[in-house]
Design a protein around this motif. Structure first.
Motif, PDB file in Angstrom:
ATOM      1  N   ALA A  75     -45.739 -50.366  29.213  1.00  0.00           N
ATOM      2  CA  ALA A  75     -44.599 -49.866  29.305  1.00  0.00           C
ATOM      3  C   ALA A  75     -43.395 -50.927  29.228  1.00  0.00           C
ATOM      4  N   VAL A  76     -42.329 -50.646  28.800  1.00  0.00           N
ATOM      5  CA  VAL A  76     -41.102 -51.727  28.756  1.00  0.00           C
ATOM      6  C   VAL A  76     -40.272 -51.278  29.831  1.00  0.00           C
ATOM      7  N   VAL A  77     -39.688 -52.191  30.388  1.00  0.00           N
ATOM      8  CA  VAL A  77     -38.733 -52.038  31.433  1.00  0.00           C
ATOM      9  C   VAL A  77     -37.500 -52.944  31.482  1.00  0.00           C
ATOM     10  N   GLY A  78     -36.325 -52.254  31.343  1.00  0.00           N
ATOM     11  CA  GLY A  78     -35.234 -52.906  31.194  1.00  0.00           C
ATOM     12  C   GLY A  78     -34.243 -52.847  32.521  1.00  0.00           C
ATOM     13  N   SER A  79     -34.077 -54.070  33.240  1.00  0.00           N
ATOM     14  CA  SER A  79     -33.165 -53.708  34.253  1.00  0.00           C
ATOM     15  C   SER A  79     -31.949 -54.619  34.140  1.00  0.00           C
ATOM     16  N   LEU A  80     -30.881 -53.691  34.361  1.00  0.00           N
ATOM     17  CA  LEU A  80     -29.441 -54.355  34.705  1.00  0.00           C
ATOM     18  C   LEU A  80     -29.035 -54.497  35.815  1.00  0.00           C
ATOM     19  N   ALA A  81     -28.799 -55.831  36.222  1.00  0.00           N
ATOM     20  CA  ALA A  81     -28.576 -56.167  37.697  1.00  0.00           C
ATOM     21  C   ALA A  81     -27.292 -55.655  38.207  1.00  0.00           C
ATOM     22  N   GLY A  82     -27.253 -55.133  39.605  1.00  0.00           N
ATOM     23  CA  GLY A  82     -26.072 -54.882  39.956  1.00  0.00           C
ATOM     24  C   GLY A  82     -26.013 -55.138  41.330  1.00  0.00           C
ATOM     25  N   GLN A  83     -24.987 -54.731  42.068  1.00  0.00           N
ATOM     26  CA  GLN A  83     -24.665 -55.091  43.771  1.00  0.00           C
ATOM     27  C   GLN A  83     -25.843 -54.356  44.189  1.00  0.00           C
ATOM     28  N   ALA A  84     -26.154 -55.183  45.483  1.00  0.00           N
ATOM     29  CA  ALA A  84     -27.312 -54.538  46.179  1.00  0.00           C
ATOM     30  C   ALA A  84     -26.703 -53.470  47.182  1.00  0.00           C
ATOM     31  N   ASP A  85     -25.482 -53.397  47.557  1.00  0.00           N
ATOM     32  CA  ASP A  85     -25.017 -52.505  48.460  1.00  0.00           C
ATOM     33  C   ASP A  85     -24.401 -51.129  47.658  1.00  0.00           C
ATOM     34  N   LEU A  86     -24.615 -51.270  46.482  1.00  0.00           N
ATOM     35  CA  LEU A  86     -24.327 -49.873  45.644  1.00  0.00           C
ATOM     36  C   LEU A  86     -25.612 -49.257  45.261  1.00  0.00           C
ATOM     37  N   PRO A  87     -25.632 -47.809  44.988  1.00  0.00           N
ATOM     38  CA  PRO A  87     -26.774 -46.823  44.540  1.00  0.00           C
ATOM     39  C   PRO A  87     -27.327 -47.546  43.510  1.00  0.00           C
ATOM     40  N   SER A  88     -28.791 -47.552  43.195  1.00  0.00           N
ATOM     41  CA  SER A  88     -29.452 -47.861  42.065  1.00  0.00           C
ATOM     42  C   SER A  88     -30.162 -46.657  41.344  1.00  0.00           C
ATOM     43  N   LEU A  89     -30.346 -46.573  40.111  1.00  0.00           N
ATOM     44  CA  LEU A  89     -30.815 -45.566  39.247  1.00  0.00           C
ATOM     45  C   LEU A  89     -31.864 -45.924  38.448  1.00  0.00           C
ATOM     46  N   LEU A  90     -33.052 -45.246  38.269  1.00  0.00           N
ATOM     47  CA  LEU A  90     -34.203 -45.250  37.515  1.00  0.00           C
ATOM     48  C   LEU A  90     -33.922 -44.230  36.359  1.00  0.00           C
ATOM     49  N   ILE A  91     -33.837 -44.790  35.172  1.00  0.00           N
ATOM     50  CA  ILE A  91     -33.984 -43.857  34.132  1.00  0.00           C
ATOM     51  C   ILE A  91     -35.442 -43.977  33.306  1.00  0.00           C
TER      52      ILE A  91
END
Length: 429
Positions: A75-91
């Motif tokens: 599996a290939v996983v690409g993670s775009l870093a973001g702010q820890a206090d904002l919601p995260s999303l898995l596509i």
């Protein structure tokens, strides 16, 4: 209807990337994954590759049929870093398609991404390269808009033939506040529907024993009354299961499904086999029937299996032969259902995005049995919805000239982009 249109340059880039994935299949799944990983890296994602053995993934809420999976997968996983206090999303979407066979029967080049009358054709384009492409393109757009967002992850995960890619990642600890499954829809409405409810589904086989009459004669007809005809015994079991089906239809409720087809659960026997279609004077020693049962979210596989086995056992106890020769029930495959209510913030964000891009309010496809939207909630407690562009003629259905609607694919990219930015920026609160 106010339908949003994409700038010409972005349209050409989106189509070119989709064609790149279609063409890469000639070299195999690894080439498709490499193209996805490279594009994610250029978008600023931290890209990783996860090798796993599907047969060793400890799935929940599923009848283990991993014997259909062979060999290691990646599996290939690409993670775009973001702010820890904002919601995260898995596509997530799957890059693996059906084995290439009979491509010479196509009227379009199966690996060129030819466009004809608004449809882009290609092997696996609808199952599920368009989902993979839409995810990558949406992450590119989200990365470029500069809005503060939480982390967004795209997982290109093998799925077919019990590959269990997304389940493997979830069991390895991949987490997010919500999940989005991208896959084109062959239902005829494309981006006008959201998959937020998926029934559970289980398939089974029942072997009913019989006994030929005690004779050396080649024909058994004159001795039939001295046999235990497995066809007759199978009919008893069939009747018991149909009675269970009717009883469950009256007892098990799911309002959205009932509004659509009149019932929330179904059970059928679709195959029955007893010897060959020859020598009709012979009584055989067993009859095998195969069937399936669908059930709404909230019921468990254990409950379903117990009900079917109980109905079979009760019917067997009422028959002298079956009491001493009980039928054998084998569970072949099965998955649990999942549901995201329309009042849930994830559904609301997705519905607003669909309305903004298509100009029409979406509705829930409540008849999407066994959807992969079940994986995040069942395996990790993560709410998940799905949507996808209009498509047809899937290779999975042994059709030719698999296609996606070009305009609807572009709308799929735009909706995904808006869901990413709105969810991850916290505007659903």
């Amino acid at each position: 209807m106010n339908v949003r249109t994409a700038p010409q340059g972005r349209t050409e880039s989106a189509i070119a990337f989709l064609r790149e994935l279609i063409a890469a299949q000639v070299e195999g799944e690894a080439a498709v994954q490499a193209a996805i990983g490279a594009r994610l890296a250029r978008a600023g994602c931290d890209v990783s590759h996860h090798e796993y053995d599907p047969a060793r993934v400890p799935v929940k809420g599923e009848i283990d049929a991993a014997n259909g999976a062979t060999g290691l997968r990646s599996a290939v996983v690409g993670s775009l870093a973001g702010q820890a206090d904002l919601p995260s999303l898995l596509i997530f979407a799957h890059p693996d398609g059906e084995p290439v066979t009979d491509a010479d029967q196509w009227t379009h080049d199966a690996f060129a991404g030819e466009i004809d009358k608004g449809r882009l054709h290609g092997w696996g384009v609808a199952d599920d390269l368009a989902g993979c492409a839409a995810a990558v393109l949406a992450i590119e757009a989200a990365a470029a808009n500069g809005r503060p967002m939480g982390r967004v992850v795209f997982a290109s995960t093998p799925s077919k033939r019990y590959a269990r890619g997304v389940a493997a990642l979830l069991h390895d600890g991949l987490r997010a506040d919500a999940a989005l499954y991208l896959h084109p829809a062959e239902s005829g409405v494309g981006m006008r529907e959201i998959k937020a409810l998926a029934s559970g589904h289980v398939e089974f086989k029942i072997t009913v024993k019989g006994q030929a009459p005690d004779t050396t004669e080649p024909g058994h007809t004159a001795f039939s009354h001295l046999s235990a005809n497995p066809v007759n015994k199978a009919v008893l079991i069939y009747s018991a299961l149909m009675q269970l089906a009717d009883e469950r239809a009256a007892r098990v409720r799911q309002p959205q499904m009932e509004a659509r087809v009149g019932r929330a659960t179904n059970l059928h026997i679709s195959r029955m086999q007893c010897g060959e279609m020859r020598k009709f004077s012979r009584i055989h020693d067993e009859c095998i029937m195969g069937g399936a049962l669908s059930f709404p979210p909230g019921e468990t596989l254990a409950e379903i299996c117990a009900e079917v086995e109980g109905a079979v056992a009760k019917a067997a106890q009422a028959d002298d032969w079956l009491r001493d020769n009980p039928p054998v029930v084998e569970w072949l495959t099965g998955v649990t259902g999942a549901h995201v209510p329309e009042a849930h913030p994830l559904y609301q964000v997705t519905a607003r995005a669909v309305s903004a891009v298509t100009g029409e309010a979406p509705y829930v496809n409540v008849m999407h049995t066994s959807s992969d939207i079940r994986n995040p909630p069942v395996e990790a407690g993560i709410p998940c919805v799905a949507f996808g562009c209009l498509c047809g003629d899937l290779s999975q259905n042994e059709k030719c000239d698999e296609w996606v609607d070009v305009d609807d694919f572009l709308r799929m990219v735009d909706v995904t982009t808006q869901v990413v930015t709105d969810w991850c920026s916290g505007t659903h609160d």
